[in-house]
Enzyme design. Sequence first.
Site, mmCIF file in Angstrom:
data_model
loop_
_atom_site.group_PDB
_atom_site.id
_atom_site.type_symbol
_atom_site.label_atom_id
_atom_site.label_comp_id
_atom_site.label_asym_id
_atom_site.label_seq_id
_atom_site.Cartn_x
_atom_site.Cartn_y
_atom_site.Cartn_z
ATOM 1 N N GLY A 286 10.975 -0.134 11.650
ATOM 2 C CA GLY A 286 10.255 -0.713 10.524
ATOM 3 C C GLY A 286 8.994 0.064 10.184
ATOM 4 O O GLY A 286 8.635 1.036 10.851
ATOM 5 N N ILE A 288 5.725 -0.801 10.315
ATOM 6 C CA ILE A 288 4.693 -0.869 11.345
ATOM 7 C C ILE A 288 5.213 -0.310 12.667
ATOM 8 O O ILE A 288 4.541 0.490 13.330
ATOM 9 C CB ILE A 288 4.206 -2.316 11.546
ATOM 10 C CG1 ILE A 288 3.651 -2.881 10.239
ATOM 11 C CG2 ILE A 288 3.149 -2.393 12.645
ATOM 12 C CD1 ILE A 288 2.476 -2.137 9.702
ATOM 13 N N HIS A 309 17.340 -3.248 15.363
ATOM 14 C CA HIS A 309 18.637 -3.810 15.001
ATOM 15 C C HIS A 309 19.383 -2.926 14.022
ATOM 16 O O HIS A 309 20.613 -2.889 14.011
ATOM 17 C CB HIS A 309 18.434 -5.210 14.395
ATOM 18 C CG HIS A 309 19.700 -5.977 14.237
ATOM 19 N ND1 HIS A 309 19.983 -6.743 13.131
ATOM 20 C CD2 HIS A 309 20.780 -6.094 15.051
ATOM 21 C CE1 HIS A 309 21.171 -7.303 13.268
ATOM 22 N NE2 HIS A 309 21.673 -6.933 14.432
ATOM 23 N N SER A 402 1.210 -9.864 14.771
ATOM 24 C CA SER A 402 1.184 -11.110 14.014
ATOM 25 C C SER A 402 0.621 -10.863 12.619
ATOM 26 O O SER A 402 0.521 -9.721 12.168
ATOM 27 C CB SER A 402 0.371 -12.168 14.760
ATOM 28 O OG SER A 402 0.504 -13.431 14.144
ATOM 29 N N LYS A 405 -1.142 -14.612 7.787
ATOM 30 C CA LYS A 405 -0.432 -15.771 7.248
ATOM 31 C C LYS A 405 -0.188 -16.827 8.316
ATOM 32 O O LYS A 405 0.273 -17.946 7.999
ATOM 33 C CB LYS A 405 0.878 -15.326 6.604
ATOM 34 C CG LYS A 405 0.669 -14.466 5.371
ATOM 35 C CD LYS A 405 1.960 -13.931 4.820
ATOM 36 C CE LYS A 405 1.710 -13.140 3.533
ATOM 37 N NZ LYS A 405 0.830 -11.974 3.731
ATOM 38 N N ASN A 442 -2.279 -7.770 4.694
ATOM 39 C CA ASN A 442 -1.192 -7.031 4.064
ATOM 40 C C ASN A 442 -1.337 -5.539 4.338
ATOM 41 O O ASN A 442 -2.449 -5.004 4.355
ATOM 42 C CB ASN A 442 -1.206 -7.281 2.560
ATOM 43 C CG ASN A 442 -0.799 -8.710 2.227
ATOM 44 O OD1 ASN A 442 0.327 -8.977 1.864
ATOM 45 N ND2 ASN A 442 -1.728 -9.645 2.370
ATOM 46 N N VAL A 450 3.435 -5.157 -1.940
ATOM 47 C CA VAL A 450 3.338 -5.077 -3.397
ATOM 48 C C VAL A 450 3.299 -3.647 -3.917
ATOM 49 O O VAL A 450 3.722 -3.390 -5.048
ATOM 50 C CB VAL A 450 2.086 -5.842 -3.902
ATOM 51 C CG1 VAL A 450 2.219 -7.311 -3.619
ATOM 52 C CG2 VAL A 450 0.816 -5.269 -3.303
ATOM 53 N N ARG A 534 4.600 -17.917 -6.103
ATOM 54 C CA ARG A 534 5.952 -18.093 -5.559
ATOM 55 C C ARG A 534 5.955 -19.158 -4.462
ATOM 56 O O ARG A 534 4.894 -19.508 -3.926
ATOM 57 C CB ARG A 534 6.455 -16.750 -5.008
ATOM 58 C CG ARG A 534 6.570 -15.667 -6.056
ATOM 59 C CD ARG A 534 7.023 -14.347 -5.462
ATOM 60 N NE ARG A 534 6.042 -13.829 -4.505
ATOM 61 C CZ ARG A 534 6.193 -12.693 -3.831
ATOM 62 N NH1 ARG A 534 7.289 -11.973 -3.994
ATOM 63 N NH2 ARG A 534 5.267 -12.291 -2.992
#
Length: 606
Positions: A286, A288, A309, A402, A405, A442, A450, A534
Amino acid sequence: MSYRKRLLLLAGVDSLLVFIAFVFSYMQLQPLIGTASYEDFFLILCILLVCYHIFAFCFHLYQNSLEYASVKELKAIFQAVTLSILAAGTIQQIAGWNFYGRSLLGTWMAMILFIGGLRFSWRLYLEYCLKPKLDMKKVLVVGAGQAGTLVARQLLNNPDLRLKPAVFIDDDPGKYKLHILGVPVAGTTADIVRAVEEHQIDQIVIAIPSLKKNEMNRIYAECSKTKIKTQILPKIEDVMLGKVSVNQFRDVGVEDLLGREPVQLDISGISETLSAKTVMVTGAGGSIGSEICRQVCKFSPLKIVLLGHGENSIYQIDMELRSQYGDKIEIVPVIGDIQDRDRMLEVMEEHGPNVVYHAAAHKHVPLMEYNPREAVKNNVLGTRNVAEAADMFGVGTFVLVSSDKAVNPTNVMGATKRIAEMVIQRMAEESRTKFVAVRFGNVLGSRGSVIPLFKKQIKAGGPVTVTHPDMTRYFMTIPEASRLVIQAGSLAKGGEVFVLDMGEPVKIVDLAKNLIELSGFSLEEIGLKYTGIRPGEKMFEELLNENEVNDVPVYPKILVGKSSLSNYDMVSYLMNNLHSLNESELKKYVISMVNNKAKQLSAVGK
């Protein structure tokens, strides 16, 4: 011209110049030193020629390219001429010729003038007479310090770039109206718009490596008023490592405009944690996770285990690391799902890591609102599987990645990340392994963020979609987020929740406007469209709630939260009864649970 012919030509020309300098000096000083015999005259001249050629070879005067003659060549000429005169004078004294002292002093001055003058005259001839006239773009260089001077010199020496430094801008009032390398300093950064108009500038280069983020924002705001292309000097570390040249300017990025200075790492502490150790990274493919792998490899671990994965993403980071560290570090790619408890135990037993960075997670907020069970299975049960395997096989340090959020969450993703924090905090109370979590905001450029979305929308011609004009977020770069995770591992004592002091939050709409401008468009060309908040989104994010705040940093710009485990029995209930809860009730339960609003366990699932 071959090297041999070039050497003979330069040696012949220099011999002629030495002869002219010696004769010129002798003729000027003859009334003072008297007349010498032809034998003495030519003997001392020959000695001087031999001495000069010896020292000219020693100082590489015949190997240097005249096209790039500079102060360095002038210094070499000065040394060669001085030593040759001293050597000739010493021989003269030993031989008993005492009437040439003044003549040699005059010869020294004439030789420097003739030999140095010829070389610099040839450079000027090549530069201004023989080179074709190119259509050059005028460049305004912001910063007249060492970096700015280096940029100007590189542009002057590389006309093929077709960029000509036309003017400097610098906030040091002492440099105003000075000329550096023939380029005038036209004012301060407040004069950028005026200087661009007066000098008909085509491009701006910001050349101040030590620039702070708030200063960068201020300067870029002035540059953006001109509507011309603005670029920035490459990172100094990239120049030093040879990755880029100083004249390979890069576009100003959104990360350059973040109002916060990067966190500096405790290199010695991290080296002690990682050097010659076995490190495992989950979610290694990924955004990060892969950057954590890159940063970890800089500290020379013995082995790094890349667990993920998705086979394609693991393959990519595996190949990248092997190309750089394959002969220094043992790199092991492992395909496995953190929801598979047996597989986690198997991997942990086989490799026995000293440090585990747990970056595998579902993180997309709207998607997890529609799939709460998968969020719990991956973010909570998966974390428990990896944590318990780490405990069972004696891992030294376990770091959970973590999110902000997780604070007072209003969505499933945030709630599951907080529950994952609670899992590793409970493990920290019962295990010899040091379990810690790291929260940050973020991440610019990460998958699902974004920035990639905005870039795609800009490329398509717009509009750029923003949920709400007042929506704010904390932002950081992928490398900075990854370094924070690694730094936290070196600071870990067990049970902490580390939080980065991320400065002031940024409005999403301001980020969108900056990115539009940085892409070379105006807001009118691309447009903005507000789509509404959203499902599960908050208007703003927090890094700590009011019960977690600890104002004393454990490291510059790194805080430790004081999170509570008062309702861990609900966490146990959730993990043991996950499949008996329907999606809607599960979603409500995980959010209310972490906000201490779930009252009765028996009411869940009815």
